[in-house]
Design a protein around this motif. Structure first.
Motif, mmCIF file in Angstrom:
data_model
loop_
_atom_site.group_PDB
_atom_site.id
_atom_site.type_symbol
_atom_site.label_atom_id
_atom_site.label_comp_id
_atom_site.label_asym_id
_atom_site.label_seq_id
_atom_site.Cartn_x
_atom_site.Cartn_y
_atom_site.Cartn_z
ATOM 1 N N MET A 1 -25.175 -7.694 -21.016
ATOM 2 C CA MET A 1 -23.957 -7.810 -20.223
ATOM 3 C C MET A 1 -24.319 -7.815 -18.739
ATOM 4 S SD MET A 1 -20.567 -5.603 -20.553
ATOM 5 C CE MET A 1 -19.193 -5.927 -19.524
ATOM 6 N N GLN A 2 -23.669 -8.704 -18.008
ATOM 7 C CA GLN A 2 -23.961 -8.847 -16.588
ATOM 8 C C GLN A 2 -23.454 -7.639 -15.805
ATOM 9 O OE1 GLN A 2 -21.858 -11.920 -14.612
ATOM 10 N NE2 GLN A 2 -22.993 -11.698 -12.727
ATOM 11 N N SER A 3 -24.203 -7.286 -14.804
ATOM 12 C CA SER A 3 -23.798 -6.197 -13.934
ATOM 13 C C SER A 3 -22.558 -6.585 -13.137
ATOM 14 C CB SER A 3 -24.950 -5.876 -12.980
ATOM 15 O OG SER A 3 -24.514 -4.996 -11.978
ATOM 16 N N ARG A 4 -21.708 -5.638 -12.894
ATOM 17 C CA ARG A 4 -20.515 -5.891 -12.085
ATOM 18 C C ARG A 4 -20.853 -5.883 -10.600
ATOM 19 N NH1 ARG A 4 -15.888 -5.582 -15.052
ATOM 20 N NH2 ARG A 4 -14.540 -4.751 -13.431
ATOM 21 N N LEU A 5 -22.099 -5.566 -10.296
ATOM 22 C CA LEU A 5 -22.530 -5.559 -8.904
ATOM 23 C C LEU A 5 -22.490 -6.960 -8.293
ATOM 24 C CD1 LEU A 5 -23.843 -4.026 -6.529
ATOM 25 C CD2 LEU A 5 -26.043 -4.571 -7.547
ATOM 26 N N TYR A 6 -22.908 -7.964 -9.047
ATOM 27 C CA TYR A 6 -22.936 -9.331 -8.519
ATOM 28 C C TYR A 6 -21.567 -9.813 -8.042
ATOM 29 C CZ TYR A 6 -27.747 -9.929 -10.141
ATOM 30 O OH TYR A 6 -29.082 -9.812 -10.328
ATOM 31 N N PRO A 7 -20.519 -9.710 -8.854
ATOM 32 C CA PRO A 7 -19.227 -10.189 -8.370
ATOM 33 C C PRO A 7 -18.753 -9.482 -7.097
ATOM 34 C CG PRO A 7 -19.140 -9.875 -10.742
ATOM 35 C CD PRO A 7 -20.448 -9.311 -10.269
ATOM 36 N N PHE A 8 -18.982 -8.181 -7.024
ATOM 37 C CA PHE A 8 -18.557 -7.459 -5.830
ATOM 38 C C PHE A 8 -19.397 -7.862 -4.614
ATOM 39 C CE2 PHE A 8 -16.805 -4.481 -9.054
ATOM 40 C CZ PHE A 8 -15.482 -4.595 -8.681
ATOM 41 N N ALA A 9 -20.679 -8.086 -4.818
ATOM 42 C CA ALA A 9 -21.530 -8.542 -3.710
ATOM 43 C C ALA A 9 -21.109 -9.929 -3.239
ATOM 44 C CB ALA A 9 -22.996 -8.549 -4.150
ATOM 45 N N VAL A 10 -20.766 -10.795 -4.182
ATOM 46 C CA VAL A 10 -20.296 -12.141 -3.818
ATOM 47 C C VAL A 10 -19.002 -12.040 -3.012
ATOM 48 C CG1 VAL A 10 -19.308 -14.278 -4.742
ATOM 49 C CG2 VAL A 10 -21.413 -13.371 -5.711
ATOM 50 N N ILE A 11 -18.082 -11.221 -3.459
ATOM 51 C CA ILE A 11 -16.803 -11.087 -2.755
ATOM 52 C C ILE A 11 -17.020 -10.559 -1.340
ATOM 53 C CG2 ILE A 11 -14.616 -9.802 -2.719
ATOM 54 C CD1 ILE A 11 -14.641 -10.084 -5.828
ATOM 55 N N ILE A 12 -17.873 -9.568 -1.191
ATOM 56 C CA ILE A 12 -18.126 -8.986 0.136
ATOM 57 C C ILE A 12 -18.755 -10.009 1.075
ATOM 58 C CG2 ILE A 12 -19.535 -7.287 1.378
ATOM 59 C CD1 ILE A 12 -19.017 -5.402 -1.051
ATOM 60 N N THR A 13 -19.774 -10.716 0.606
ATOM 61 C CA THR A 13 -20.436 -11.686 1.487
ATOM 62 C C THR A 13 -19.529 -12.881 1.783
ATOM 63 O OG1 THR A 13 -21.553 -12.726 -0.408
ATOM 64 C CG2 THR A 13 -22.781 -11.032 0.820
ATOM 65 N N ALA A 14 -18.745 -13.307 0.804
ATOM 66 C CA ALA A 14 -17.842 -14.441 1.023
ATOM 67 C C ALA A 14 -16.734 -14.086 2.011
ATOM 68 C CB ALA A 14 -17.250 -14.905 -0.300
ATOM 69 N N VAL A 15 -16.158 -12.912 1.870
ATOM 70 C CA VAL A 15 -15.115 -12.484 2.802
ATOM 71 C C VAL A 15 -15.689 -12.321 4.207
ATOM 72 C CG1 VAL A 15 -13.550 -10.574 3.369
ATOM 73 C CG2 VAL A 15 -13.621 -11.479 1.050
ATOM 74 N N THR A 16 -16.908 -11.830 4.307
ATOM 75 C CA THR A 16 -17.558 -11.715 5.609
ATOM 76 C C THR A 16 -17.758 -13.090 6.235
ATOM 77 O OG1 THR A 16 -18.678 -9.701 4.892
ATOM 78 C CG2 THR A 16 -19.583 -10.809 6.821
ATOM 79 N N SER A 17 -18.151 -14.060 5.432
ATOM 80 C CA SER A 17 -18.316 -15.426 5.936
ATOM 81 C C SER A 17 -17.000 -15.978 6.468
ATOM 82 C CB SER A 17 -18.837 -16.350 4.832
ATOM 83 O OG SER A 17 -20.101 -15.948 4.393
ATOM 84 N N ALA B 1 -19.884 -21.548 -13.253
ATOM 85 C CA ALA B 1 -19.047 -21.243 -12.081
ATOM 86 C C ALA B 1 -19.894 -20.701 -10.935
ATOM 87 C CB ALA B 1 -17.966 -20.240 -12.465
ATOM 88 N N ASN B 2 -20.832 -19.818 -11.253
ATOM 89 C CA ASN B 2 -21.683 -19.257 -10.202
ATOM 90 C C ASN B 2 -22.662 -20.297 -9.656
ATOM 91 O OD1 ASN B 2 -20.941 -16.479 -9.706
ATOM 92 N ND2 ASN B 2 -21.445 -16.159 -11.847
ATOM 93 N N CYS C 1 -24.719 -15.753 -5.510
ATOM 94 C CA CYS C 1 -24.100 -16.563 -6.580
ATOM 95 C C CYS C 1 -25.179 -17.110 -7.522
ATOM 96 C CB CYS C 1 -23.304 -17.716 -5.983
ATOM 97 S SG CYS C 1 -21.734 -17.230 -5.265
ATOM 98 N N ALA C 2 -26.289 -17.566 -6.954
ATOM 99 C CA ALA C 2 -27.376 -18.086 -7.789
ATOM 100 C C ALA C 2 -27.959 -16.978 -8.665
ATOM 101 C CB ALA C 2 -28.462 -18.707 -6.918
ATOM 102 N N ALA C 3 -28.152 -15.799 -8.098
ATOM 103 C CA ALA C 3 -28.665 -14.674 -8.880
ATOM 104 C C ALA C 3 -27.676 -14.287 -9.978
ATOM 105 C CB ALA C 3 -28.935 -13.481 -7.970
ATOM 106 N N SER C 4 -26.407 -14.346 -9.667
ATOM 107 C CA SER C 4 -25.380 -14.045 -10.659
ATOM 108 C C SER C 4 -25.371 -15.086 -11.780
ATOM 109 C CB SER C 4 -24.014 -13.975 -9.985
ATOM 110 O OG SER C 4 -23.013 -13.629 -10.895
ATOM 111 N N ALA C 5 -25.606 -16.350 -11.421
ATOM 112 C CA ALA C 5 -25.665 -17.411 -12.432
ATOM 113 C C ALA C 5 -26.828 -17.199 -13.382
ATOM 114 C CB ALA C 5 -25.770 -18.781 -11.765
ATOM 115 N N VAL C 6 -27.965 -16.802 -12.820
ATOM 116 C CA VAL C 6 -29.150 -16.545 -13.654
ATOM 117 C C VAL C 6 -28.911 -15.325 -14.543
ATOM 118 C CG1 VAL C 6 -31.576 -15.847 -13.584
ATOM 119 C CG2 VAL C 6 -30.755 -17.666 -12.073
ATOM 120 N N ALA C 7 -28.327 -14.294 -13.977
ATOM 121 C CA ALA C 7 -28.087 -13.071 -14.746
ATOM 122 C C ALA C 7 -27.034 -13.283 -15.842
ATOM 123 C CB ALA C 7 -27.636 -11.947 -13.818
ATOM 124 N N ALA C 8 -26.138 -14.228 -15.640
ATOM 125 C CA ALA C 8 -25.054 -14.451 -16.606
ATOM 126 C C ALA C 8 -25.456 -15.376 -17.750
ATOM 127 C CB ALA C 8 -23.837 -15.028 -15.893
#
Length: 169
Positions: free
Chosen positions: A1-17, A88-89, A151-158
């Motif tokens: 099962m994928q870590s929930r850390l990736y989605p939260f990290a993506v959201i934080i970096t995307a919102v910062t962008s 998607a990732n 996102c790429a790391a999340s795609a690999v992990a998923a």
């Protein structure tokens, strides 16, 4: 099962962008004008529609939204959406990497961002006196690239793992 850390990290970096595109990328203060524009071509004051820059930051916003949507798929509890997660990732990573070109091109060729601004205000000879807000643009480029990496790391992990022989029988 994928870590929930990736989605939260993506959201934080995307919102910062997205937030960094809303900061001023150019200010005409050196010319004695209290006007500035952000990466979305929004001016700090009400001006004529002909006065403005090109909103290259919208590419960053669009890619960040794609990344956030991919992250939300990762946070969904339904197992039916899990097969969509790697794709998607991967799409979000590609979109973010391509969107990083917008602020990068702005740094390399500022005239792309300036558009006809200096022609319209009659200050074509003063372009060199108005520097870009380089730290903001570099930070925007860095955060959207970081979003692409996460996102790429999340795609690999998923990606689904190899099926064992016991499960295959």
């Amino acid at each position: 099962m994928q870590s929930r850390l990736y989605p939260f990290a993506v959201i934080i970096t995307a919102v910062t962008s997205i937030a960094l595109t809303a900061l001023p990328w150019i200010s005409l203060t050196p010319l004695g004008l209290d006007w500035s524009w952000n990466g979305l071509a929004m001016a700090s004051v009400d001006l004529d529609d002909d006065l403005g820059v090109v909103g290259v930051g919208w590419a960053v916003v669009a890619a960040a939204v794609v990344a956030i949507l991919a992250a939300l798929i990762g946070l969904m509890p339904s197992p039916k959406v899990r097969p969509l997660l790697p794709l998607a990732n991967a799409v979000a990573a590609a979109a973010c990497a391509l969107a990083a070109l917008a602020p990068l091109i702005t740094l390399i060729w500022p005239a792309v961002f300036y558009g006809d601004l200096f022609v319209n205000i009659g200050a074509t000879g003063l372009v060199s006196q108005v520097p870009l807000k380089t730290p903001v643009i570099v930070a925007t480029t860095g955060t959207i690239l970081l979003t692409a990496v996460v996102c790429a790391a999340s795609a690999v992990a998923a990606r689904p793992g190899p099926v064992s022989r016991a499960e295959n029988s």
